[in-house]
Design a protein around this motif. Structure first.
Motif, PDB file in Angstrom:
ATOM      1  N   ARG A   1       0.848  -1.191   0.000  1.00 25.52           N
ATOM      2  CA  ARG A   1       0.000   0.000   0.000  1.00 25.52           C
ATOM      3  C   ARG A   1       0.879   1.236   0.000  1.00 25.52           C
ATOM      4  O   ARG A   1       1.980   1.250   0.551  1.00 25.52           O
ATOM      5  N   THR A   2       0.384   2.315  -0.614  1.00 25.33           N
ATOM      6  CA  THR A   2       1.116   3.580  -0.607  1.00 25.33           C
ATOM      7  C   THR A   2       0.214   4.709  -1.080  1.00 25.33           C
ATOM      8  O   THR A   2      -0.852   4.465  -1.682  1.00 25.33           O
ATOM      9  N   LEU A   3       0.625   5.930  -0.792  1.00 29.27           N
ATOM     10  CA  LEU A   3       0.014   7.140  -1.332  1.00 29.27           C
ATOM     11  C   LEU A   3       1.073   7.888  -2.135  1.00 29.27           C
ATOM     12  O   LEU A   3       2.194   8.085  -1.664  1.00 29.27           O
ATOM     13  N   TRP A   4       0.710   8.292  -3.333  1.00 29.66           N
ATOM     14  CA  TRP A   4       1.614   9.057  -4.184  1.00 29.66           C
ATOM     15  C   TRP A   4       1.063  10.470  -4.311  1.00 29.66           C
ATOM     16  O   TRP A   4       0.018  10.696  -4.915  1.00 29.66           O
ATOM     17  N   GLN A   5       1.772  11.436  -3.682  1.00 26.01           N
ATOM     18  CA  GLN A   5       1.363  12.829  -3.785  1.00 26.01           C
ATOM     19  C   GLN A   5       1.758  13.350  -5.154  1.00 26.01           C
ATOM     20  O   GLN A   5       2.943  13.521  -5.462  1.00 26.01           O
ATOM     21  N   THR A   6       0.777  13.602  -5.984  1.00 24.06           N
ATOM     22  CA  THR A   6       1.038  13.877  -7.398  1.00 24.06           C
ATOM     23  C   THR A   6       1.768  15.202  -7.604  1.00 24.06           C
ATOM     24  O   THR A   6       2.663  15.305  -8.455  1.00 24.06           O
ATOM     25  N   LYS A   7       1.428  16.234  -6.846  1.00 21.33           N
ATOM     26  CA  LYS A   7       2.060  17.548  -7.053  1.00 21.33           C
ATOM     27  C   LYS A   7       3.491  17.557  -6.537  1.00 21.33           C
ATOM     28  O   LYS A   7       4.400  18.064  -7.203  1.00 21.33           O
ATOM     29  N   ALA A   8       3.706  16.976  -5.364  1.00 18.50           N
ATOM     30  CA  ALA A   8       5.051  16.974  -4.780  1.00 18.50           C
ATOM     31  C   ALA A   8       5.902  15.842  -5.327  1.00 18.50           C
ATOM     32  O   ALA A   8       7.125  15.831  -5.123  1.00 18.50           O
ATOM     33  N   GLY A   9       5.282  14.894  -6.007  1.00 16.61           N
ATOM     34  CA  GLY A   9       6.034  13.743  -6.502  1.00 16.61           C
ATOM     35  C   GLY A   9       6.639  12.919  -5.386  1.00 16.61           C
ATOM     36  O   GLY A   9       7.761  12.419  -5.503  1.00 16.61           O
ATOM     37  N   LYS A  10       5.889  12.740  -4.314  1.00 26.75           N
ATOM     38  CA  LYS A  10       6.421  12.122  -3.111  1.00 26.75           C
ATOM     39  C   LYS A  10       5.617  10.884  -2.737  1.00 26.75           C
ATOM     40  O   LYS A  10       4.392  10.880  -2.771  1.00 26.75           O
ATOM     41  N   ILE A  11       6.349   9.820  -2.378  1.00 23.50           N
ATOM     42  CA  ILE A  11       5.715   8.619  -1.858  1.00 23.50           C
ATOM     43  C   ILE A  11       5.525   8.755  -0.348  1.00 23.50           C
ATOM     44  O   ILE A  11       6.441   9.162   0.371  1.00 23.50           O
ATOM     45  N   GLU A  12       4.341   8.412   0.129  1.00 29.38           N
ATOM     46  CA  GLU A  12       4.041   8.522   1.549  1.00 29.38           C
ATOM     47  C   GLU A  12       3.344   7.258   2.030  1.00 29.38           C
ATOM     48  O   GLU A  12       2.590   6.619   1.283  1.00 29.38           O
ATOM     49  N   ASP A  13       3.654   6.881   3.265  1.00 30.42           N
ATOM     50  CA  ASP A  13       2.958   5.786   3.930  1.00 30.42           C
ATOM     51  C   ASP A  13       3.063   4.475   3.136  1.00 30.42           C
ATOM     52  O   ASP A  13       2.091   3.740   2.994  1.00 30.42           O
ATOM     53  N   LEU A  14       4.266   4.193   2.642  1.00 26.28           N
ATOM     54  CA  LEU A  14       4.478   2.966   1.876  1.00 26.28           C
ATOM     55  C   LEU A  14       4.798   1.815   2.830  1.00 26.28           C
ATOM     56  O   LEU A  14       5.657   1.935   3.701  1.00 26.28           O
ATOM     57  N   LEU A  15       4.105   0.706   2.651  1.00 29.01           N
ATOM     58  CA  LEU A  15       4.366  -0.492   3.452  1.00 29.01           C
ATOM     59  C   LEU A  15       4.210  -1.727   2.581  1.00 29.01           C
ATOM     60  O   LEU A  15       3.154  -1.942   1.978  1.00 29.01           O
ATOM     61  N   PHE A  16       5.271  -2.518   2.517  1.00 27.94           N
ATOM     62  CA  PHE A  16       5.283  -3.764   1.756  1.00 27.94           C
ATOM     63  C   PHE A  16       5.583  -4.921   2.710  1.00 27.94           C
ATOM     64  O   PHE A  16       6.531  -4.860   3.488  1.00 27.94           O
ATOM     65  N   LYS A  17       4.747  -5.958   2.661  1.00 31.11           N
ATOM     66  CA  LYS A  17       4.930  -7.129   3.515  1.00 31.11           C
ATOM     67  C   LYS A  17       4.936  -8.392   2.651  1.00 31.11           C
ATOM     68  O   LYS A  17       4.114  -8.533   1.738  1.00 31.11           O
ATOM     69  N   LEU A  18       5.847  -9.288   2.963  1.00 30.83           N
ATOM     70  CA  LEU A  18       5.928 -10.565   2.257  1.00 30.83           C
ATOM     71  C   LEU A  18       6.224 -11.671   3.254  1.00 30.83           C
ATOM     72  O   LEU A  18       7.154 -11.566   4.060  1.00 30.83           O
TER      73      LEU A  18
END
Length: 599
Positions: A432-449
């Motif tokens: 899951r993640t949020l991509w702030q389109t104007k700032a070009g910034k990834i936020e709150d990214l979490l990957f689980k395997l």
């Protein structure tokens, strides 16, 4: 009084049982039948017997055992399997016979005692209509093996049913008779739970009934205490509203930290053949979010959360042994944060967030289900899908609607399993993640395997290995990733290390004994080795300390207890774990008592 000339008309088309019932009612309402009436009855009885013989001759297949399935859901004699070629015909379900067993077997000498008899007498067995409501089919529906197997899984997934078996009884022409057998679990559970992990304890007092009055409704009242906080809870769940496939859920809680009100109403994709789904849910919550530095509470803040979600789903149903489902939805979330008396002045609050976005999701579910034992539980039939289960969704929250940064919201999930003789490998991952389109910034990214390996040597010994990887980036301040006693590194305290990335390898030798304490609890044991590591970026204040720890490991032994008469999805873990990396702040032994969902 029924006219004797009308009797043949009423009588036409009835089954043998229905015909004899009509005759019985007719005679009871005609105390002094005439001679003509008696002749009509005799002729009709002979005709019904001849018709029944013809029906029997038309039944070109039937199970070799027509008796009811036994309490342990097995048959005394081997049952003939329905020839697969018959399944391709246009077969319709003519009748469904439902057998429902209580919690204890009165015919088992080991269970013939006053306590078990009394418990059986006060337990309300699941009502027949409740069982029928769960099934993916009813009388008059086409017979399909996928619906039979799906119904079994659905029944076993109910918290109040220990196991279920569905089998064809006979095939007469294009009409099938089916038998459904279930065995109940004890559903009324007053409980007093105590768990201790990593030096922290939790108490919980509750009364719960997962099958209220045999209706399948779930009611819960609970009071719990952890780390000086008290929580009162009320929950209600109805999996089949008014006998339909719709489900509802309500949760209300009030505690020293806040409150929660949750309501949900859904029509899920009930079976692989379901073609539509819809629903909504709403959550209004206030809670206390703690911030930990290793094992120490360093700060906290109030978190007010409002969530609303509505969705609609469509599918073409079950095609080529899989189901593809599309979902369209609208989601609103609002997170607000406030300081508390214990909030550390040096810690900045998380930024308030608002998201309001439409989204599109897709799901792929393959039908390669299989049955196992000693997988998550002990000596119980369990279902596993050896096919792929994939979910993905994408949404866009525009700043003009959310009063926050415009962002793309991405979520995904993947699960699969491979079985080779006595070996099994399963995979599960989420992103899951949020991509702030104007700032070009990834936020709150979490990957689980997570990858698990099982080697089933025999019905007692299982070798198990698990590898878990977590990767995060730019998590919001109300979210933390830990490695410690609560996340699988059992020889170390709770929340021992905070991290941005973690890796954990666990190796276990599991033993499933023949011990069956009081015919209530099955017993197992495990010896294990855990090794893990946490990583953080170089700007973290304890960066050097994290690198100094490097890989942490422990060994341990544990007892596993699985109740077979109450909720059998739970396994009680009693572990003694010994850390192999000495430290002044770590005890030489960790005692862990915890209830989990798997062995």
């Amino acid at each position: 009084m029924t006219n004797s000339y009308l009797l043949p008309i009423i009588f036409t088309g009835k089954t043998i049982i229905g015909k004899e019932r009509i005759i019985k009612n007719y005679l009871s309402n005609n105390l002094l039948p005439t001679k003509n009436q008696l002749i009509s009855v005799i002729i009709l009885l002979l005709a019904s017997r001849f018709s029944f013989a013809q029906e029997q001759q038309q039944c070109h297949w039937q199970s070799s055992n027509q008796q009811a399935t036994a309490f342990d859901l097995t048959l005394a004699d081997e049952v003939d399997e329905l020839p697969m070629r018959r399944l391709n015909e246009d077969i319709v379900i003519r009748s469904i016979r439902v057998n429902r067993y209580n919690v204890f077997d009165p015919n088992n000498p080991d269970e013939q005692n006053s306590l078990f008899s009394w418990l059986n007498s006060i337990h309300i067995v699941t009502k027949e209509q409740v069982v029928r409501d769960i099934l993916h089919f009813t009388e008059g529906d086409p017979y399909q093996l996928v619906n039979q197997q799906g119904s079994e899984r659905h029944l076993r997934g109910s918290k109040y049913i220990y196991d279920a078996r569905i089998r064809p009884l006979r095939l007469c022409g294009n009409q099938m008779d089916v038998e459904v057998t279930t065995r109940d679990l004890w559903s009324l559970t007053p409980s007093l739970n105590f768990s201790r992990t990593g030096g922290k304890s939790k108490q919980r007092v509750a009364i719960s009934d997962s099958n209220f009055l045999g209706t399948g409704k779930h009611l819960t009242l609970a009071r719990s205490k952890e780390d000086n906080t008290t929580d009162l809870f009320f929950g209600y769940r109805d999996p089949n509203i008014l006998g339909t496939k719709r489900k509802a859920e309500i949760e209300l809680s009030d505690n020293s930290d806040g409150y929660r009100q949750f309501i949900s109403l859904q029509l899920p994709f009930y079976s692989l053949g379901s073609t539509h789904s819809y629903g909504f849910d709403f959550n209004n919550e206030k809670r206390l979010d703690p911030i930990y530095h290793q094992t120490i509470l360093s700060s906290e803040f109030n978190h007010k959360l409002q969530q609303a979600n509505v969705f609609w789903g469509l599918s073409e149903g079950y095609i080529n042994k899989q189901s593809i489902r599309w979902r369209y939805g609208l989601t609103y979330t609002k997170d607000q944060f406030e300081t508390t008396q214990l909030h550390h002045l040096m810690d900045t609050l998380p930024v308030n967030r608002t998201l309001f976005y439409p989204w599109l999701g897709i799901e792929l579910l393959e039908d390669r289900f299989s049955k196992l034992e000693n997988y998550h539980s002990m000596r119980r039939t369990e279902d596993i899908n050896l096919g792929r289960h994939i979910k993905a969704s994408i949404g866009y929250s525009d700043r003009s609607l959310s009063r926050d940064h415009s962002a793309i919201v991405i979520k995904s999930y993947y699960k699969n399993a491979i079985k080779m003789d006595q070996q099994l490998i399963d995979f599960q991952g989420s992103f899951r993640t949020l991509w702030q389109t104007k700032a070009g910034k990834i936020e709150d990214l979490l990957f689980k395997l997570t990858t698990n390996y099982y080697n089933f040597y025999d019905d007692k010994w299982v070798f198990f290995t698990s590898l878990t990887l977590n990767y995060s980036k730019n998590l919001t301040k109300d979210k933390q990733l830990f490695l410690g006693g609560d996340t699988g590194l059992r020889g170390y305290p709770l929340r021992h290390l905070e991290a941005q990335q973690t890796a954990l390898l666990s190796i276990e030798q599991r033993y499933y004994t023949d011990q069956y304490w009081f015919n209530l609890v099955r017993v197992g044991a495990a010896a294990y080795f855990d090794i893990g590591r946490a990583w953080h970026n170089e700007h973290h204040p304890t960066f050097n300390q994290y690198n100094a720890h490097q890989w942490l490991s422990n060994i341990g032994i544990g007892l596993r207890l699985t109740p077979t008469r109450a909720d059998a999805n739970h396994v009680v873990h009693v572990d003694l774990a010994f850390p192999l990396n000495s430290s002044e702040n770590i005890d030489n032994m960790q005692l862990i008592i915890k209830v989990r969902q798997s062995f």
